[in-house]
Design a protein around this motif. Sequence first.
Motif, PDB file in Angstrom:
ATOM      1  N   TYR A   4     -17.884 -18.848  45.056  1.00 51.31           N
ATOM      2  CA  TYR A   4     -17.863 -19.614  43.806  1.00 51.31           C
ATOM      3  C   TYR A   4     -18.823 -20.784  43.892  1.00 51.31           C
ATOM      4  CZ  TYR A   4     -13.633 -17.032  42.759  1.00 51.31           C
ATOM      5  OH  TYR A   4     -12.719 -16.037  42.504  1.00 51.31           O
ATOM      6  N   SER A 102     -23.993 -21.781  38.007  1.00 51.10           N
ATOM      7  CA  SER A 102     -22.649 -22.169  38.453  1.00 51.10           C
ATOM      8  C   SER A 102     -21.534 -21.412  37.751  1.00 51.10           C
ATOM      9  CB  SER A 102     -22.412 -23.664  38.193  1.00 51.10           C
ATOM     10  OG  SER A 102     -23.308 -24.427  38.944  1.00 51.10           O
ATOM     11  N   ASN A 103     -20.405 -21.276  38.433  1.00 48.65           N
ATOM     12  CA  ASN A 103     -19.185 -20.801  37.786  1.00 48.65           C
ATOM     13  C   ASN A 103     -18.550 -21.938  36.995  1.00 48.65           C
ATOM     14  OD1 ASN A 103     -19.298 -19.353  40.664  1.00 48.65           O
ATOM     15  ND2 ASN A 103     -18.470 -17.967  39.111  1.00 48.65           N
ATOM     16  N   ARG A 135     -26.688 -17.363  29.720  1.00 43.91           N
ATOM     17  CA  ARG A 135     -25.266 -17.704  29.765  1.00 43.91           C
ATOM     18  C   ARG A 135     -24.507 -17.440  28.476  1.00 43.91           C
ATOM     19  NH1 ARG A 135     -23.448 -19.582  34.926  1.00 43.91           N
ATOM     20  NH2 ARG A 135     -21.533 -19.029  33.864  1.00 43.91           N
ATOM     21  N   ASN A 138     -21.581 -15.262  29.094  1.00 44.31           N
ATOM     22  CA  ASN A 138     -20.753 -15.682  30.227  1.00 44.31           C
ATOM     23  C   ASN A 138     -20.904 -17.194  30.397  1.00 44.31           C
ATOM     24  OD1 ASN A 138     -19.455 -15.888  32.720  1.00 44.31           O
ATOM     25  ND2 ASN A 138     -21.306 -15.324  33.848  1.00 44.31           N
ATOM     26  N   LEU A 215     -11.646 -21.251  38.215  1.00 47.86           N
ATOM     27  CA  LEU A 215     -12.879 -20.645  38.746  1.00 47.86           C
ATOM     28  C   LEU A 215     -13.034 -19.188  38.282  1.00 47.86           C
ATOM     29  CD1 LEU A 215     -13.017 -22.093  42.339  1.00 47.86           C
ATOM     30  CD2 LEU A 215     -14.591 -22.558  40.470  1.00 47.86           C
TER      31      LEU A 215
END
Length: 215
Positions: A4, A102-103, A135, A138, A215
């Motif tokens: 992560y 990044s998550n 992104r 997501n 996360l």
Amino acid sequence: MTGYVITLATSKGGAGKSTLARNIAAHWLNIGMKVAIIDADPQGSIINRHNPNGELSSLMVIAEPEESVASVIDELKREYNYVIVDTGGFRNRTTVRALVASNLALIPLKPSADDVAGALETHNLIKELNKTPERISNPIKYRMIITMSQQNTVIARHVRAELEQLGYLLLKSEMYHRVAYPESAINGSSPCVSDPDGPAARDINQIIKELVDYL
Ligand SMILES: Nc1ncnc2c1ncn2[C@@H]1O[C@H](COP(=O)(O)OP(=O)(O)OP(=O)(O)O)[C@@H](O)[C@H]1O
Ligand SMILES: [Mg+2]
């Protein structure tokens, strides 16, 4: 493995990015996770204090204050459970690339008007990045976290209430003001290792418990 990636970011200086980065890393190391910190701040506050022979010797610290931060993240997350990116500056390419990779973005803010403004500005940047092709399907998740607060003070409660009312996402846990953080930072360490049963380590424990759910 795919680790992560958590990036600490805010346009407001001194909000607690590096301190949070070091301490959440220390917590995870302490429970046997493989953790890397990318110090993407040209000031190098993490790498300059890191002691490869000290209490956080098993922490991988890499300085990458350049745009190539995204490829470093990609490499590290194959090998580490958690990759934590400490940023400096704002809206620079390094911070933007790190956020996109990044998550979760963690946005620290002290209970002050300037820090709130910085957090909102950072939220706006994330919103913009979430409209980009990389992104859009997501989106980068984010959480704000109140730092350096005195437990249950009116100002911290006020800031929290205001932000929550506007619909912003805040961790319930806070990184309270505790001298243990700057004290242990002198040796590049963390209360999570030097005083694992102490109040600061407990706070970090709470923060992480909440964080892993997002996360
Ligand atoms: N929870 C805390 N309790 C007490 N002191 C803290 C806490 N968090 C951070 N500090 C201190 O506040 C100062 C700023 O914190 P830090 O360096 O982590 O912020 P930063 O956002 O990384 O700053 P910069 O924008 O310069 O990178 C440091 O001296 C740090 O030791
Ligand atoms: Mg810093």
